[in-house]
Enzyme design. Structure first.
Site, mmCIF file in Angstrom:
data_model
loop_
_atom_site.group_PDB
_atom_site.id
_atom_site.type_symbol
_atom_site.label_atom_id
_atom_site.label_comp_id
_atom_site.label_asym_id
_atom_site.label_seq_id
_atom_site.Cartn_x
_atom_site.Cartn_y
_atom_site.Cartn_z
ATOM 1 N N GLY A 12 38.324 26.459 20.563
ATOM 2 C CA GLY A 12 37.952 27.360 21.276
ATOM 3 C C GLY A 12 36.601 28.019 21.191
ATOM 4 O O GLY A 12 36.768 28.957 22.483
ATOM 5 N N HIS A 110 25.973 20.440 20.799
ATOM 6 C CA HIS A 110 26.440 19.399 19.610
ATOM 7 C C HIS A 110 25.964 20.408 18.648
ATOM 8 O O HIS A 110 24.594 21.083 18.078
ATOM 9 C CB HIS A 110 25.509 18.689 19.880
ATOM 10 C CG HIS A 110 25.350 17.605 18.889
ATOM 11 N ND1 HIS A 110 26.661 17.008 18.486
ATOM 12 C CD2 HIS A 110 24.560 17.514 17.684
ATOM 13 C CE1 HIS A 110 26.681 16.161 17.452
ATOM 14 N NE2 HIS A 110 25.347 16.382 16.822
HETATM 15 C C1 GAR Z 1 31.858 22.797 17.764
HETATM 16 O O1 GAR Z 1 30.857 23.243 16.945
HETATM 17 C C2 GAR Z 1 31.212 22.366 18.955
HETATM 18 O O2 GAR Z 1 29.383 21.852 18.735
HETATM 19 C C3 GAR Z 1 31.525 21.212 18.198
HETATM 20 O O3 GAR Z 1 32.589 21.554 18.045
HETATM 21 C C4 GAR Z 1 32.783 22.279 17.525
HETATM 22 C C5 GAR Z 1 34.178 22.838 18.785
HETATM 23 O O4 GAR Z 1 34.353 24.161 17.993
HETATM 24 N N1 GAR Z 1 30.802 19.601 19.469
HETATM 25 C C6 GAR Z 1 30.881 18.875 18.374
HETATM 26 O O5 GAR Z 1 30.647 18.493 17.394
HETATM 27 C C7 GAR Z 1 30.312 17.942 20.015
HETATM 28 N N2 GAR Z 1 30.116 16.191 19.438
HETATM 29 P P1 GAR Z 1 35.679 25.235 19.351
HETATM 30 O O6 GAR Z 1 36.479 24.121 19.733
HETATM 31 O O7 GAR Z 1 35.325 26.646 18.341
HETATM 32 O O8 GAR Z 1 34.183 25.273 20.123
#
Ligand code: GAR
Length: 212
Positions: A12, A110
């Site tokens: 998150g 993304h």
């Molecule tokens: C982030 O890097 C986001 O861009 C990626 O997951 C991570 C979540 O981190 N999303 C994807 O890969 C979607 N295809 P977070 O929970 O620390 O925000």
């Protein structure tokens, strides 16, 4: 005040960037009214609770099949009066049922420059592993309206340079810090202030400012 629902699966940090941007006035006219995770252990839920935001887990495991899970997720978003759905590291494909209920009202972050390194199988650390394996010199992040898996009109992108000694973890962190945590809050602010329009499948932003 735009009511934002944020869907999360993990740590998150993007949710945190949104909450911080609201607190420090970088996002105006928006409030996060709901956070939903498919994963009961997601630290993102704790971040929401610390902000006194309703935080719920809706896991596919609680339902007989995928369709019931999708219906429950949609019902929760609708009951809560969410007007913009933000996918902030939500590792569940959004089904047509939800896309149709929120036309041009679902955005996703993304961790690559779409259309590179996106689509099925490209999520989280895998995206950076694949960028490093291909040897690209530049990657970045994209915020786009979501109509499936990394499809839909692009709202904002930011490029990040790759170093020769990067590991997937180091690169992931740099893409988050330099790109994701900036463009996701920025996109929400633009939408909340009525500055984003979709015209012929492409996004037009009022007073679009190209950062060099
Ligand atoms: C982030 O890097 C986001 O861009 C990626 O997951 C991570 C979540 O981190 N999303 C994807 O890969 C979607 N295809 P977070 O929970 O620390 O925000």
């Amino acid at each position: 005040m735009l009511k934002v629902g944020v869907l999360v699966s993990g740590g998150g940090t993007n949710l945190q960037a949104i909450l911080d941007a609201i607190d420090n006035g970088k996002i105006t006219n928006a409030q996060v009214s709901l956070v939903v995770s498919n994963n009961p252990g997601a630290y993102a839920l704790e971040r929401a609770k610390k902000h006194e935001i309703e935080a719920v887990c809706i896991s596919p495991k609680q339902f007989e099949n995928r369709e019931e899970f999708h219906k429950a997720l949609l019902a929760k978003l609708q009951e809560s009066g969410v007007e913009l759905v933000v996918l902030a590291g939500f590792l569940v494909a959004i089904p047509p049922m939800i896309v149709e209920a929120f036309p041009n009202r679902i955005i996703n972050i993304h961790p690559s420059l779409i259309p590179s390194f996106c689509g099925v199988g490209y999520y989280g650390l895998h995206v950076h592993e694949k960028a490093l394996a291909r040897g690209v010199r530049v990657t970045g992040a994209t915020v786009h309206f979501d109509t499936g898996t990394d499809t839909g009109p692009i709202i904002l992108q930011k490029a990040v340079k790759i170093r020769q000694d990067d590991t997937p973890e180091v690169l992931q962190r740099r893409v988050m810090e330099k790109a994701e945590w900036k463009i996701l809050p920025k996109a929400i602010d633009l939408i909340a202030n009525g500055k984003v329009k979709v015209v012929d499948g492409r996004v037009e932003i009022e007073e679009y400012d190209v950062e060099e």
